[in-house]
Design an enzyme around this catalytic site. Structure first.
Site, PDB file in Angstrom:
ATOM      1  N   HIS A   1       1.765   4.521  -2.790  1.00 52.58           N
ATOM      2  CA  HIS A   1       1.878   5.973  -2.566  1.00 52.58           C
ATOM      3  C   HIS A   1       3.256   6.474  -3.009  1.00 52.58           C
ATOM      4  O   HIS A   1       3.381   7.519  -3.642  1.00 52.58           O
ATOM      5  CB  HIS A   1       1.707   6.301  -1.081  1.00 52.58           C
ATOM      6  CG  HIS A   1       0.279   6.298  -0.586  1.00 52.58           C
ATOM      7  ND1 HIS A   1      -0.704   7.075  -1.164  1.00 52.58           N
ATOM      8  CD2 HIS A   1      -0.313   5.634   0.445  1.00 52.58           C
ATOM      9  CE1 HIS A   1      -1.857   6.882  -0.497  1.00 52.58           C
ATOM     10  NE2 HIS A   1      -1.650   6.008   0.462  1.00 52.58           N
TER      11      HIS A   1
ATOM     12  N   HIS B   1       0.830  -1.199   0.000  1.00 52.02           N
ATOM     13  CA  HIS B   1       0.000   0.000   0.000  1.00 52.02           C
ATOM     14  C   HIS B   1       0.876   1.266   0.000  1.00 52.02           C
ATOM     15  O   HIS B   1       0.702   2.154  -0.841  1.00 52.02           O
ATOM     16  CB  HIS B   1      -0.907  -0.007   1.237  1.00 52.02           C
ATOM     17  CG  HIS B   1      -1.813   1.177   1.365  1.00 52.02           C
ATOM     18  ND1 HIS B   1      -3.123   1.151   0.953  1.00 52.02           N
ATOM     19  CD2 HIS B   1      -1.607   2.436   1.835  1.00 52.02           C
ATOM     20  CE1 HIS B   1      -3.686   2.332   1.171  1.00 52.02           C
ATOM     21  NE2 HIS B   1      -2.784   3.133   1.722  1.00 52.02           N
ATOM     22  N   GLU B   2       1.812   1.313   0.934  1.00 49.45           N
ATOM     23  CA  GLU B   2       2.657   2.509   1.035  1.00 49.45           C
ATOM     24  C   GLU B   2       3.580   2.620  -0.177  1.00 49.45           C
ATOM     25  O   GLU B   2       3.868   3.727  -0.638  1.00 49.45           O
ATOM     26  CB  GLU B   2       3.450   2.505   2.346  1.00 49.45           C
ATOM     27  CG  GLU B   2       2.598   2.422   3.619  1.00 49.45           C
ATOM     28  CD  GLU B   2       1.512   3.492   3.751  1.00 49.45           C
ATOM     29  OE1 GLU B   2       1.665   4.588   3.164  1.00 49.45           O
ATOM     30  OE2 GLU B   2       0.496   3.233   4.441  1.00 49.45           O
TER      31      GLU B   2
ATOM     32  N   GLU C   1      -4.868   7.814  -3.041  1.00 52.21           N
ATOM     33  CA  GLU C   1      -5.359   6.524  -2.540  1.00 52.21           C
ATOM     34  C   GLU C   1      -5.610   5.540  -3.682  1.00 52.21           C
ATOM     35  O   GLU C   1      -5.512   4.326  -3.495  1.00 52.21           O
ATOM     36  CB  GLU C   1      -6.641   6.717  -1.728  1.00 52.21           C
ATOM     37  CG  GLU C   1      -6.411   7.184  -0.305  1.00 52.21           C
ATOM     38  CD  GLU C   1      -5.603   6.209   0.549  1.00 52.21           C
ATOM     39  OE1 GLU C   1      -5.876   4.993   0.515  1.00 52.21           O
ATOM     40  OE2 GLU C   1      -4.689   6.682   1.251  1.00 52.21           O
TER      41      GLU C   1
END
Lengths: 506, 506
Positions: free
Chosen positions: B274, B270-271, B300
């Site tokens: 980003h 997830h990170e 997101e």
């Protein structure tokens, strides 16, 4: 405004400038520990900006006005005589910083900061590649920036005096030479005496000491020394250092070499010594410019006292050797605390300052001091530094580096423009032993306590006697307050002579 | 001055304010990762100072004057039509930030900041003690401050529109409701269908996964995803996050839980999603305010695309499961990639948003969106929040918290006054699948490549199609540029339906 209102305003400016400097220290700490490789370029821009803003704040006309209104001038820095002594010391320190800062143009400060960032990165690469010529243009810039700084500040004799004064208030080339010249001579003689005697065996240190276990041991060691991890941390960097990121955030670094366990041990103790000083400033100084060491030399007196006088003592290893053995039973089980004590105190003139023994260490400093003197007198061309280095090393220590990485490129200081810093290390040795002499007379049982692993009496004495002053007093004043004496190499030479006579049997 | 000189001045102000924000990000990152416990207090002072200076720089009269001279006004933010498109986008973004900042009185900003500090502390205690009533007065203040902020900024219909606009430019209550209402209905139906089917077995994930090995695995995973460690790092924090400390210094964090290996794996992916966005801005945007995500929702979309659409796909684990097994042969040897795929995609409506599966996640967001709408329309009394929360959870997810700590107090956002933030998470799901639909039509072999562990085609497409724009375009414009379409939940619903029909066999 009355004087307490004026002081409040001045303290508020001082505090903001301190916060900005400490924010910059966070960025610098990060650069040395965790910054991804390609982040260096922008980081140096960010640092230049922060330092520029801190500088602007400190040199604002308001600071000057407040200082003047409180009666502080370059000639009478402490201001109005009716102010409390603490505030007069505060005005003195702030006036000094203000005078130093206003003399440097803002553009110059940011240009220098930016160049320093790049220079440090270039030094890292040059040392890795053993390529002095790649570093030379940066070094020349660093010398020019320093010379220019000394010119802005003004000096009477040699621009180098102006630089030495930053780190050791009131000490110039002449005063330092007067102590260093006989010190070098005595140490040289001692070195000769020692080299003629049978050497302790330190070959057992050249074994594999697992890095994971070294990491655990250094944490354990810090705990036993009462290093407060709620107010500090230990990390890893190429070159160990201590930095203050906040009153309750003092960080040290070490490095782990698998076949040199002593490198980590003594780096950790050395940096802890610096950290104890920074952690020990009294509450009322913590958020002001008075929360600083009296000088770099006084700071080094603390790190070197812990590293050498305490950390390389027989008493210390009486307590700590069993602990070390519990981490490294394999490499150490066949050796005693006494074997270890002798091994870590082997005197052997070598190439690298930070690995030097106590006897030859100050000679490494004298090499750098003489080179810096010549650089700033203009009698040494920076391009000729590798040669000059080799010659002086041979003359003073009898050894000569084969590569520049092991010679002139070994230390970070010049890449940051920190000329004039090195003498503080040797002065630290001298101050440290003057303090130690007094400590032992105040606490006759100090060494017995250390041998029992109880470091509290020593730590508390240092805190209550030295740290309590922050930078309120200049180094010579502090020395007088603490010991009643002026700078002298005698306690250091007495200590060295007696310790090594014991080890080498002469 | 001509327009290029004016622009140069404006870029220089913008760059300095960016450097200061990034310096503040270094301090924040450090606070979340390495700061010693007692350093927190002073760190918050340092941060407040840095943020104050950055704000002052952005709102200086000079910024306003330069914007005006370049023809940028609130009504015509892009300025002079003859300027290059890139500069017009720059002026638009800067004008927006400038207007937002100058419209808030300084006293209001510091009062809000102070209240937020107290509110966050009160929230921590209230969640710990499961005591909503202790938090309520702070929450009421946060709502008032947010409403006041919306009034300062101006809005046409509902003050909530003004808040949504910060995170999702151009999106109001009406536009979001139009998408969220049918989305909630469809997801609810799907959830019912799923709950009537036999559930995959995920009990084997509840074993011990050594933390050291998890650390190595997440580094390996990042390497395979081509996360550039010369421009970024992975560290550990209590709550995973991504932060940009410099154009070439983008950092992510994860956390390691011994009995929840999936927590680390999906936090890391997830990170990384980003971070790929932040690392992918083109060179010419990197040192300006244009180096930012188009909106929180678009940001997101990237993290959730990587985490879910890619990271929880069968193709991904075809490539990565053998790697995972090589780290954890013990816990995993008895299970296949298909077992793992089904286990990590178990659908089970639960109380906590951040632990929710892909199907119920958006429902958690809709709960918060509807509550926020009612709060700012004035139709919901803040004192009635716990009840409203329970009712909506029951209605939309079929579960009901027994405590407020597991209900209305679970998220930090409201305690910081971040109303309007939540919808971005669900919008991210929708944008992400719209992008994915286009990506698959542009790269028909994308999934085959992923199954072979080759993530480059996907990463490059995202970079060249989305990241290349930075925040030059508003989210709806960007969506149009990339996909040719307006916001739609269809691709997301199609994806969810088809994926879970496969897993649950309906």
């Amino acid at each position: 405004m009355n004087s307490s209102e004026l002081l409040e305003k001045l303290h508020s400016i001082d505090r903001e400038s301190l916060y900005l400097e400490r924010a910059a220290s966070v960025l610098q700490w990060d650069q040395e520990t965790y910054l991804p490789e390609k982040g260096v370029q922008e980081r140096s821009e960010q640092l230049a900006l922060l330092e520029g803003i801190a500088h602007e704040k400190l040199t604002s006309p308001e600071t000057g006005r407040l200082l003047s209104e409180l009666g502080s001038s370059t000639e009478n820095p402490c201001g109005d005589e009716k102010l409390p002594e603490m505030e007069r010391d505060f005005l003195k320190v702030l006036r000094r910083n203000y005078d130093r800062a206003v003399k440097l143009p803002v553009d110059f400060v940011s240009a220098a900061a930016r160049a320093e960032g790049l220079s440090q990165a270039a030094w890292v690469a040059a040392r890795r590649d053993n390529d002095f010529s790649a570093f030379l243009p940066h070094l020349v810039k660093m010398i020019d920036f320093s010379r220019q700084r000394a010119i802005y500040w003004g000096y009477s004799d040699n621009p180098y005096d102006g630089l030495l004064d930053i780190y050791e208030k009131g000490m110039g080339v002449k005063a330092i030479s007067e102590v260093f010249t006989p010190l070098g001579k005595k140490l040289g003689e001692l070195l000769e005496k020692i080299s003629s005697r049978p050497q302790p065996d330190n070959s057992f240190l050249d074994q594999e000491f697992d890095v994971e276990k070294q990491t655990s041991f250094s944490r354990d060691l810090l705990k036993r020394l009462n290093f407060d991890t709620s107010r500090g941390r230990l990390d890893v960097s190429a070159h160990p250092f201590t930095t203050t990121l906040g009153s309750d955030d003092i960080r040290i670094t070490t490095r782990y070499l698998e076949r040199q366990v002593q490198s980590n041990i003594f780096s950790t103790i050395h940096e802890a010594g610096h950290a104890f000083y920074e952690m020990g400033f009294p509450e009322e100084l913590r958020l002001s410019s008075l929360a600083d060491g009296a000088s770099m030399g006084i700071h080094e007196s603390q790190s070197r006292l812990w590293e050498n006088v305490i950390g390389r003592s027989r008493a210390f290893w009486e307590a700590m050797y069993p602990v070390l053995c519990s981490y490294f039973p394999g490499p150490l089980s066949a050796f005693t605390a006494e074997d270890f004590y002798r091994a870590i105190n082997l005197v052997e003139p070598s190439l690298i300052r930070i690995e030097a023994d106590e006897v030859s260490y100050s000679l490494h400093i004298i090499v750098r001091f003489e080179i810096e003197s010549e650089l700033f007198q203009g009698s040494l061309d920076p391009a000729k530094l590798p040669e000059a280095w080799r010659e002086k090393m041979k003359e003073l220590l009898g050894v000569e580096p084969e590569t520049d990485a092991q010679g002139v490129l070994q230390d970070v200081h010049w890449s940051m423009g920190s000329f004039g810093y090195f003498p503080s290390y040797a002065l630290g040795n001298l101050y440290g032993l003057q303090f130690w002499e007094k400590l032992r007379s105040d606490i006759p049982g100090a060494e017995t306590q250390i041998a029992q692993g109880n470091f509290a009496p020593v730590r508390d004495w240092l805190r209550d006697t030295i740290y309590i002053w922050g930078c309120r007093k200049d180094p010579s004043e502090l020395l007088k307050i603490v010991t009643g004496k002026s700078l002298s190499a005698e306690p250091f030479l007495d200590y060295i002579e007696s310790k090594y006579a014991g080890i080498y049997g002469f």
